[in-house]
Design a protein around this motif. Structure first.
Motif: not given
Length: 303
Positions: A281-286
């Protein structure tokens, strides 16, 4: 939905993982602005029901893992109480947790699987159920609990069978050499492909949750066609089971042959400091609070 009850702990072999997940989720939801009531789940089912009735939450964040928390049991309790909850419902949860049932669903949808069969401990004790190397694993456990790889020359087969404590059946599966990949699905979107490098024989419990037990590479350094295929299969598996919210599909990829195999789908992925879904999710900006808040907004009850 402003008031959220977080269920954590439980009575499965994955209790310690759930305690860690629950602590992370409680902090994240509070950071996101929710009022949170943490509820530690034990064997006291009437106590759990009483705590939920006293809290009267708008929704429940299910941070339980393993049997009774991930297999449809607590989902049924929450359905009975009419409380919306995160992640999948009874049917998808119970089928995904049962490796034999989920593989039947995946096979019916044409998803790539390893050769597999279900045997009894007595059958495993008497003879190899398939050519070595193969994997013996519980039908209804997660987090690689009780998993054994039997290779040529390994004389532990009878010992493993006699000491089996994970129910009357054993899933035996062709061992696929190569690399460990995983894909999270959030709603109708496959987030990313992560490669897991453990330096171990396989991605076992200590590798999953121990400090420094594994290294995660996002995005995985695999051919574009393999990354696309893994995302597609993860989404199709999520939909075939009827999952909702977030799921995580685990794969083996043999780069020597180009073979990609779906191992299983996790309907309650971990939310610990070393967990894969928050990383994707962090990799996708979340951010993690955003991820938890999204799950709460998607919460509902029923199938």
């Amino acid at each position: 939905m402003n008031h959220i009850a977080v269920l954590f702990g439980g009575i499965s072999a994955e209790r310690e993982v759930s305690l860690s997940t629950g602590a992370q989720v409680v902090a994240a939801l509070r950071e996101a602005g929710f009022a949170v009531t943490p509820i530690e789940v034990t064997r006291d089912l009437p106590g759990l029901i009483a705590a939920l009735q006293a809290a009267r939450p708008d929704a429940v964040f299910n941070a339980l893992h393993g049997r009774f928390g991930e297999d449809g049991c607590v989902q049924g309790v929450l359905d009975w109480l009419g409380l919306p909850y995160t992640h999948s419902g009874v049917r998808a949860s119970s089928v995904a947790m049962d490796k034999a049932a989920s593989k039947a669903v995946f096979a019916a949808h044409g998803l790539p699987l390893a050769e597999h069969r279900v045997v009894t401990p007595a059958e495993l004790e008497s003879a190899d159920p398939m050519p070595r190397p193969y994997v013996a694993k519980p039908v209804n456990e997660g987090s690689s609990v009780g998993v054994h790889i039997l290779r040529e020359g390994d004389n532990r087969r009878a010992e493993i069978a006699r000491g089996w404590r994970f129910g009357p059946a054993i899933m035996v599966e062709e061992y696929i050499p190569g690399r460990e990949l995983t894909v999270a699905v959030m709603g109708g979107r496959a987030l990313a492909v992560t490669e897991i490098d453990t330096g171990r024989v396989f991605y076992d419990y200590d590798a999953k949750y121990g400090e420094g037990g594994s290294r995660h590479r996002i995005p995985a350094e695999v051919p574009d066609a393999i990354a696309t295929a893994a995302k597609s299969v993860a989404l199709r598996a999520h939909e075939a089971l009827g999952c909702r919210g977030i799921s995580r599909s685990d794969f083996r990829y043999d780069d020597a042959t180009g073979r990609l195999v779906l191992l299983e789908v996790n309907t309650q992925p971990g939310m610990t400091p070393t967990s894969l879904v928050p990383e994707q999710a962090a990799h996708c900006g979340i951010s993690f609070p955003e991820l938890c808040a999204w799950l709460v907004r998607e919460a509902r009850h029923g199938p």
